[in-house]
Every structure is written in structure tokens, then in C-alpha cells.
Scaffold this active site. Structure first.
Site, PDB file in Angstrom:
ATOM      1  N   THR A 343     -16.012  17.254  11.747  1.00 21.17           N
ATOM      2  CA  THR A 343     -16.078  18.142  10.597  1.00 21.17           C
ATOM      3  C   THR A 343     -15.415  19.456  10.998  1.00 21.17           C
ATOM      4  OG1 THR A 343     -18.189  17.130   9.994  1.00 21.17           O
ATOM      5  CG2 THR A 343     -17.762  19.287   9.078  1.00 21.17           C
ATOM      6  N   GLY A 425     -20.502  18.668  13.791  1.00 18.76           N
ATOM      7  CA  GLY A 425     -21.146  17.845  14.794  1.00 18.76           C
ATOM      8  C   GLY A 425     -22.261  16.939  14.326  1.00 18.76           C
ATOM      9  N   GLY A 426     -22.193  16.396  13.100  1.00 19.71           N
ATOM     10  CA  GLY A 426     -23.175  15.415  12.669  1.00 19.71           C
ATOM     11  C   GLY A 426     -24.600  15.927  12.776  1.00 19.71           C
TER      12      GLY A 426
END
Length: 529
Positions: A343, A425-426
Site C-alpha cells: 500500500t 503494511g496490511g
């Protein structure tokens, strides 16, 4: 302590220097922070394509000078052909992670730009769309050097992504990862941007670009149709917020995990930690993360199908209850599902006090891996977060929005400071946000807070272990104490690792000057005027 760059009245921060430069140029020409962010979002979708694309989604938090915080949800739903039966008939137990079957959802990012520019006009913005897309078009036409971040990114399920339609031709010519110094010239994507600049952003869904996208998606066998594109519009929603001592923190409502980011902060506050970097600081945040994620996994879904109001868990009573369940000396055991994600987070502040916290993504690195040939668009694989179990919290269903790890953050301090901040980073996003914000509140400068070593609890980017992963710069005494308290510590060899996100922070002070920084782990920076 690391010094933070200080600018005049306006600044932009992004994980690629060409994106921050695009934002700075718009601000210098008198554009506002929203207009600067559209220029940045367009530019970074070209030069950082492993992390984001216009075939992905986006979420906006916008602070206007009067104090109101707007939220724009620009995430697409599952296509009308995306049914559980479709995948079961193909022998799938889960949605494939790469290729056309992973291109499950409509791309919402461009709709978000359109909605944001409408808000911009109501706040005095007047820059032409052609000017905002000019840098993105130029980088397509002239080509750009492939970034160090992309060169060191090895995709999950590499063979599957190499087989995705158009991936090897565009990203890895000859089937091999490019070398340092290689350049890329995305001609088809440049033509798409020129058409959008001429016809308007709605053309992506309901015009010539939309027609070409739909034809390509049908040709490759993805479950998104022309009608799905035509029906999509980004929407304004209410942001979530909590009060902490001397500030209010904002984040995004479901279907994002913004509620988890706020829960971590609220729970941690109840622990009464008074200084950074000690065991209490890091142990407390890790344990608050576990409590927050347990709540998140029970309640976060498409709000149209939600049974729990997220504001009901953002209360002093819930924070106190969850904090009381934390053992201040021992780590709690924890099985939990994880969400990977690549992202970009970017921030901008203008001289009038409009501030933007924005996040844009295609979910996994390179998304579905599919490059639509007529438009050059890389399509996201966000829909792999759906379940093929009808009884799950987030089951696949046409028109339903998937669970999103994306969540931009914003803080407004009682003394007048405003702060867009965030990270990619999820599942790491809420954790990284909590680390940098808590460090800033404990007295570190923005640059020091973002530079400092970070940790991540869970899995990340294909790592199979559920552990407490840490960069190598932590105090060995802290690592020993974390290990002794039961945390499954896994120390990375790198001092600065992409595994721990690319974060950024901007602070506008009451007297008007701006401090801004972006992560040394990325290829970006902050620029101001």
C-alpha cells in the site's frame, strides 16, 4: 534525536520522491492539500506500481480549516459475477490470490479522487484536472527508473503472479526481475491518464476508459462487468474518533480496520505508560493489539451487513475492560488471522490548514498481477479477503465490499496542532500507527518517531510464523525481557526493513509552520514550501 525537516506553511510526504515533488509543486502553485494529493496519487500509481495502481482502492481523511474531518470511502464492491458458486464450481476452497479470478472487485481509487476534488471545490480549490495529472502523464511518456523498493520486492506466489495476464511483459520482461537502473515506459497507462484528463475522472467508470476496462476484464475472465463499473461511486462517510488526553484521533469506519487502530490507542492509554521504548511501552502496545484485533475480527465487515456499530466498542468502558485483561508482565497466547498488504500512505497540508491523510492500494504486492492491455491498468486482488464460507463474517457476495486493511489516520491536538499520519503494511498498519503516534506523544520528533525501530506482531509478506518480529536496532535488554515474558521474538537482521511498513507524519503548528517526514524504509521524502 533525529531532526524533522521544517517547512513554511505547506508540505507533502510520500513513499516515492517523485510523488512528494508532484504534491509540492501543486502547493507551490497555490493548490490546496486535496489537489496536491490527487497529483501525488496519480504520480505514485505510475512510479510505484508494485504498491498501488489506479486499478485499486483508496481512503481519504480530509481536515478542513474549520475543524471538520471528512472521510471518503473509495473501495469497490465484488463484481456481479463474483459468487461463491462460481469459485466452488472451479474447485476452489479459497479465492485464488493471483490472476483473473483474484480480480474480484471494482477499483474505487479514481472515484475517490473525483469525490475529493468535489470537496476541494467547495473549499476553494480551482486547479484544472489536467494540471493535477500532468506529472503522472509525463512519467508515463518519458519513462521512469524502477524504484529500489520495487527491485527488492519479491512477490508472494511468484510463479502464479508471473503467469497473470500481462505481468511478465510489463513488470518482468523475459520472466526475470529487472536490475538496478532499469527503466519502464507505460505507454498504455499514459494514454489512459490523458483520456481522463480530457474527459474527466468519471470516464473511468462510465465513459470510454470504462468501456475498455470492461472489455479487458471480460476478455481475461474476471468477474467484474461494465454494469458494475457504471454503478460505482465513492461516498462520504462519517469518520471514527476517540478522545485521548490533549488530542482527538480519527480513523476510518468499516469495511476498514480503522476501529482496530483506535482500539489499540484507547486500550494502551488505560495502561498508564509514561515513557517510550521500555518494556511497558512495547509490551503494552503488543497486548493492546491482540485485544483490538480480536474485536476487529468479530465485527468488521461491509457496513451494509454489519450487526455491530463500531462506535459501541470505542468507549471508555471497553478500553478499561480490555486493558484490565492484559497481564502487565506476561504475553497472552494468540492465534489470529492475518492480512498481508502492499500500500502507499501519503499526507499533505496546505497554508490554509486543509490537511489530508490518504491511503491507496492494490492489496498484495502487484495486486492480481493482471495488466489490462488496452488501458495498461494493474487490477487489485483486494477481493481475496472474502471467504467462500457463507457463514463467515465476510462472505463473497456480488455487490458486497471486502474487508480492508487500509486505514488513514489523523490527530487534532487541543493546542491547535493537526497531524495526518499513517503507514502501509496490511495488519501492521494499526500497529505501526500506534508506535509512531505514541513515540511522538512521549516527546520524540516526527522524524525520530518514524525512524525508530519497529515491530510487527503476526505474519507478514509470506512469513509463515506468528511471532513478534522486530528490526535489529532494539535494545538487546528489551528483547531479552520480551522473550522472558513469553513473546515469540524473531529479530530481523535488517536495521530498516520494508517488512515493517512505510510510515509518514506531518504536523502543522498553531503558528503555521509544518514539520513533515516520510519513512527511510521507503524511496520517499517530505517536501514543502
Amino acid at each position: 534525536m533525529i531532526d524533522t525537516p521544517v517547512f513554511g506553511a505547506a508540505a507533502a510526504a510520500a513513499p516515492h520522491h517523485l510523488a512528494s515533488e508532484a504534491g509540492r509543486a501543486v502547493l507551490a502553485e497555490g493548490g490546496n492539500a486535496i489537489e496536491a494529493m490527487v497529483a501525488m496519487a496519480a504520480t505514485i500509481s505510475v512510479v510505484y506500481p508494485h504498491m498501488n495502481a489506479i486499478g485499486g482502492d483508496g481512503f481519504w481523511l480530509v481536515h478542513e480549516p474549520g475543524g471538520k474531518v471528512h472521510a471518503i470511502e473509495a473501495c469497490g464492491p465484488a463484481g456481479s459475477l463474483a459468487t461463491i458458486e462460481r469459485y466452488r464450481e472451479r474447485g476452489c476452497d479459497v479465492i485464488p490470490s493471483r490472476g483473473p479470478d483474484s480480480a474480484v472487485t471494482v477499483a474505487g481509487a479514481i472515484g475517490g479522487w473525483e469525490a475529493a476534488l468535489s470537496l476541494s471545490k467547495s473549499l476553494g480549490g480551482r486547479m484544472p484536472l489536467k494540471d493535477l495529472l500532468a506529472d503522472a502523464i509525463r512519467h508515463c511518456d518519458e519513462g521512469y527508473e524502477i524504484s529500489p523498493s520495487e527491485l527488492r520486492t519479491w512477490p508472494q506466489q511468484v510463479e502464479a503472479v508471473k503467469e497473470a495476464i500481462g505481468f511478465s511483459e510489463f513488470f518482468w520482461p523475459g520472466g526475470e526481475q529487472p536490475k538496478a537502473g532499469a527503466r519502464r515506459k507505460p505507454d498504455a497507462l499514459g494514454a489512459t491518464f490523458r483520456q481522463l484528463a480530457d474527459a474527466g475522472l468519471a470516464d473511468f467508470y462510465r465513459g470510454d476508459v470504462g468501456r475498455e476496462i470492461a472489455a479487458d476484464l471480460e476478455r481475461i475472465g474476471a468477474p467484474v462487468t461494465r454494469a458494475d463499473l457504471e454503478a460505482f461511486k465513492a461516498r462520504a462517510v462519517a469518520p471514527l474518533s476517540i478522545r485521548l488526553p490533549e488530542l482527538t484521533v480519527y480513523n476510518f469506519a468499516p469495511p476498514t480496520q480503522g476501529v482496530a487502530a483506535l482500539l489499540i490507542l484507547g486500550i494502551f492509554e488505560k495502561l498508564g505508560v509514561t515513557r517510550a521504548e521500555g518494556f511497558d511501552h512495547h509490551h503494552g502496545l503488543v497486548e493492546a493489539t491482540k485485544r483490538a484485533f480480536a474485536i476487529r475480527d468479530r465485527i468488521v465487515t461491509d457496513p451494509a451487513f454489519a450487526t455491530v456499530d463500531p462506535t459501541s466498542v470505542l468507549t471508555e468502558e471497553v478500553f478499561a475492560r480490555e486493558a484490565a485483561a492484559i497481564d502487565r508482565r506476561r504475553a497472552a497466547a494468540w492465534p489470529f488471522r492475518t492480512g498481508d498488504g502492499d500500500t502507499v500512505w501519503m499526507g499533505a497540508i496546505d497554508g490554509n490548514g486543509i490537511a489530508v491523510s490518504y491511503i491507496q492500494s492494490i492489496y498484495w504486492e502487484y495486486g492480481s498481477g493482471c495488466i489490462l492491455p488496452r488501458t495498461g491498468i494493474n487490477w487489485q486482488n483486494r477481493g481475496v479477503s472474502f471467504s467462500l464460507d457463507k457463514k463467515a463474517v465476510n462472505p463473497l457476495q456480488p455487490g458486497r465490499k471486502p474487508f480492508h486493511t487500509l486505514n488513514p489516520a489523523f490527530a487534532r491536538f487541543d493546542d491547535g496542532r493537526i497531524m495526518p499520519y499513517g503507514a502501509m503494511g496490511g495488519d501492521g498498519q494499526p500497529q505501526f500507527q500506534a508506535q509512531i503516534l505514541s513515540r511522538y506523544r512521549f516527546g520524540q520528533s516526527p522524524a525520530a518517531a518514524v525512524d525508530a525501530p519497529r515491530w510487527l506482531f503476526g505474519r507478514t509478506w509470506g512469513a509463515g510464523s506468528i511471532s513478534l518480529k522486530l528490526e535489529s536496532r532494539f535494545d538487546p535488554m528489551l528483547l531479552a525481557r520480551l522473550t522472558g515474558s513469553g513473546h515469540p521474538v524473531e529479530e530481523y537482521s535488517e536495521a530498516y526493513s520494508d517488512q515493517f511498513g512505510h510510515a509518514g507524519m506531518l504536523v502543522k503548528h498553531p503558528k503555521g509552520h509544518v514539520e513533515a517526514t516520510h519513512d527511510p524504509r521507503s524511496d520517499g521524502d517530505a517536501k514543502g514550501c
